[in-house]
Scaffold this motif. Structure first.
Motif, PDB file in Angstrom:
ATOM      1  N   THR A  54      48.242  51.763  35.891  1.00 33.79           N
ATOM      2  CA  THR A  54      48.063  50.445  34.834  1.00 33.79           C
ATOM      3  C   THR A  54      48.809  49.208  35.934  1.00 33.79           C
ATOM      4  O   THR A  54      50.129  48.807  35.625  1.00 33.79           O
ATOM      5  CB  THR A  54      49.369  50.733  34.606  1.00 33.79           C
ATOM      6  N   PHE A  74      48.621  46.773  36.710  1.00 41.63           N
ATOM      7  CA  PHE A  74      48.725  45.142  35.585  1.00 41.63           C
ATOM      8  C   PHE A  74      49.828  44.670  35.009  1.00 41.63           C
ATOM      9  O   PHE A  74      50.114  45.268  34.491  1.00 41.63           O
ATOM     10  CB  PHE A  74      47.350  44.670  35.176  1.00 41.63           C
ATOM     11  N   ASP A  75      50.188  43.465  35.267  1.00 45.85           N
ATOM     12  CA  ASP A  75      51.328  43.195  34.457  1.00 45.85           C
ATOM     13  C   ASP A  75      50.930  42.579  32.664  1.00 45.85           C
ATOM     14  O   ASP A  75      51.318  42.431  32.270  1.00 45.85           O
ATOM     15  CB  ASP A  75      51.577  42.003  35.101  1.00 45.85           C
ATOM     16  N   LEU A 130      46.905  42.838  29.755  1.00 42.34           N
ATOM     17  CA  LEU A 130      45.396  43.366  29.301  1.00 42.34           C
ATOM     18  C   LEU A 130      44.834  42.979  28.935  1.00 42.34           C
ATOM     19  O   LEU A 130      45.774  41.960  27.292  1.00 42.34           O
ATOM     20  CB  LEU A 130      45.558  44.722  29.432  1.00 42.34           C
ATOM     21  N   ALA A 189      41.171  36.912  37.219  1.00 38.14           N
ATOM     22  CA  ALA A 189      42.195  37.648  36.666  1.00 38.14           C
ATOM     23  C   ALA A 189      41.638  38.627  38.001  1.00 38.14           C
ATOM     24  O   ALA A 189      40.594  38.557  38.425  1.00 38.14           O
ATOM     25  CB  ALA A 189      41.226  38.382  36.193  1.00 38.14           C
ATOM     26  N   GLU A 190      42.448  39.612  38.271  1.00 39.77           N
ATOM     27  CA  GLU A 190      42.306  40.718  39.291  1.00 39.77           C
ATOM     28  C   GLU A 190      41.370  41.796  39.225  1.00 39.77           C
ATOM     29  O   GLU A 190      40.635  42.634  40.147  1.00 39.77           O
ATOM     30  CB  GLU A 190      43.918  40.981  40.023  1.00 39.77           C
ATOM     31  N   PHE A 191      41.730  42.254  38.101  1.00 41.32           N
ATOM     32  CA  PHE A 191      41.015  43.201  37.343  1.00 41.32           C
ATOM     33  C   PHE A 191      39.609  42.565  36.227  1.00 41.32           C
ATOM     34  O   PHE A 191      40.419  42.535  35.158  1.00 41.32           O
ATOM     35  CB  PHE A 191      41.894  43.982  37.699  1.00 41.32           C
ATOM     36  N   LYS A 229      51.198  36.561  37.513  1.00 39.99           N
ATOM     37  CA  LYS A 229      51.616  37.888  36.706  1.00 39.99           C
ATOM     38  C   LYS A 229      49.631  38.076  36.797  1.00 39.99           C
ATOM     39  O   LYS A 229      48.603  37.718  37.370  1.00 39.99           O
ATOM     40  CB  LYS A 229      50.970  38.033  35.448  1.00 39.99           C
ATOM     41  N   ILE A 230      50.186  39.505  36.932  1.00 35.65           N
ATOM     42  CA  ILE A 230      48.405  40.519  38.042  1.00 35.65           C
ATOM     43  C   ILE A 230      47.863  40.613  36.212  1.00 35.65           C
ATOM     44  O   ILE A 230      48.530  41.726  35.362  1.00 35.65           O
ATOM     45  CB  ILE A 230      48.676  42.078  38.448  1.00 35.65           C
ATOM     46  N   VAL A 231      46.564  40.406  36.120  1.00 33.10           N
ATOM     47  CA  VAL A 231      45.692  40.178  34.705  1.00 33.10           C
ATOM     48  C   VAL A 231      44.510  41.453  34.977  1.00 33.10           C
ATOM     49  O   VAL A 231      43.673  40.862  36.194  1.00 33.10           O
ATOM     50  CB  VAL A 231      45.233  38.937  34.362  1.00 33.10           C
ATOM     51  N   ALA A 232      44.741  42.433  33.988  1.00 29.31           N
ATOM     52  CA  ALA A 232      42.893  43.438  34.147  1.00 29.31           C
ATOM     53  C   ALA A 232      42.656  42.574  32.882  1.00 29.31           C
ATOM     54  O   ALA A 232      43.194  42.139  31.337  1.00 29.31           O
ATOM     55  CB  ALA A 232      43.490  44.228  33.662  1.00 29.31           C
TER      56      ALA A 232
END
Length: 236
Positions: free
Chosen positions: A110, A112-113, A115, A92-94, A73-76
Motif C-alpha cells: 500500500t 500510495f495515498d 487508489l 499517477a505513480e502506479f 499525494k501518491i496515486v495508484a
C-alpha cells in the motif's frame, strides 16, 4: 494518573484562551504557538449532531482544497485498456490491472495515498477489502475513486482533493494544509471544508448540526472555533 505534558506544549496551550475564536484569529495564533521543528499538518475537527449508527445520517464527501495540502499525494490506479495509459498521462505513480491487484493482495502493498479503480475492475478490487479497508484506501464511487474518468480523478487528488466522513463518535477530521502556509490559504482551505460539511447535512439529521469545531496542528494545541459563525459562513 494525569498524563504529563511537555513544557513546550504547556507554553503553547497557555497562549490559547478558553473561548471560541473566529477563524481569522485562530490561524495566526496556531502559527504563533508552533514549537515543533518540522512543518506540521493543520487539521480541522468538526463534531456533528448526527447519529452515525444510522446510514441516513452518515456525512461523507470529498472536496478539492483551493490551495492544496502542501504535499503531492501518491496515486495508484487499477484499470484496463486505454484507462491505464490515461492514468499514466495524468501523473499517477502506479497503474495497472490484475497484476496490481495481485501485488496488493499477496504482498499487502500500500505504498500510495489514494487508489482509483475503474468500474470494470471493481470485481477484482473487491478482494482487497481486508488490506485496503483498515487503511481507508478502498475505492468508492461516493468519493470519486471508482470512475471511468481516470485522468480527472488523478488530477483532482493531485490538486488537493480530500475526503471527509463521520467516525463512530460523529467527528469529522480533515487536513487543511501545512502550518507554514500563508494564513489566508489556511483560512480559505478550512472554510472550504466547513462549507462542504455544512452542505452535506443529511435530511435525516435533526436539531443542531454543528456542535463544535476545533483547529489544531500535529503537535500544537487545539483552538476552539466560533462554530455558529463558521456554520453561517458555510451556508452563505
Amino acid at each position: 494518573m494525569a498524563r504529563k505534558i511537555s513544557k513546550n506544549l504547556a507554553k503553547a496551550r497557555a497562549l490559547v484562551e478558553p473561548r471560541p475564536y473566529v477563524l481569522a484569529d485562530a490561524v495566526p495564533l496556531l502559527q504563533k504557538a508552533k514549537y515543533a521543528k518540522f512543518d506540521e499538518t493543520v487539521d480541522l475537527t468538526m463534531r456533528l449532531g448526527v447519529d452515525p449508527r444510522h446510514a441516513d445520517q452518515m456525512v461523507r464527501g470529498t472536496v478539492v482544497l483551493p490551495h492544496g495540502l502542501g504535499k503531492t499525494k501518491i496515486v495508484a490506479v487499477i484499470a484496463s485498456g486505454d484507462k491505464v495509459r490515461d492514468a499514466e498521462a495524468a501523473g499517477a505513480e502506479f497503474f495497472g490491472g490484475e497484476e496490481l491487484v495481485e501485488k496488493i493482495q499477496k504482498e499487502g502493498w500500500t505504498a500510495f495515498d489514494a487508489l482509483i479503480a475503474t468500474p470494470d475492475m471493481m470485481k477484482s478490487v473487491g478482494r482487497l477489502g481486508k488490506v485496503l479497508g483498515p487503511k481507508g484506501l478502498m475505492p468508492n464511487p461516493k468519493t470519486g475513486t471508482v470512475t471511468t474518468n481516470v485522468a480527472d480523478a488523478v488530477r483532482e487528488i493531485k490538486a488537493g482533493k480530500v475526503e471527509f466522513r463521520t467516525d463512530k463518535t460523529a467527528l469529522v477530521h480533515v487536513p487543511v494544509g501545512k502550518l507554514s502556509f500563508d494564513q489566508q490559504k489556511l483560512i480559505d482551505n478550512a472554510m472550504t471544508v466547513i462549507t462542504s460539511v455544512v452542505k452535506a447535512k443529511p435530511s435525516a439529521a435533526k436539531g443542531k448540526y454543528i456542535k463544535g469545531v476545533t483547529i489544531s496542528s500535529t503537535m500544537g494545541p487545539g483552538i476552539q472555533l466560533d462554530y455558529a459563525a463558521a456554520e453561517a459562513a458555510g451556508k452563505a
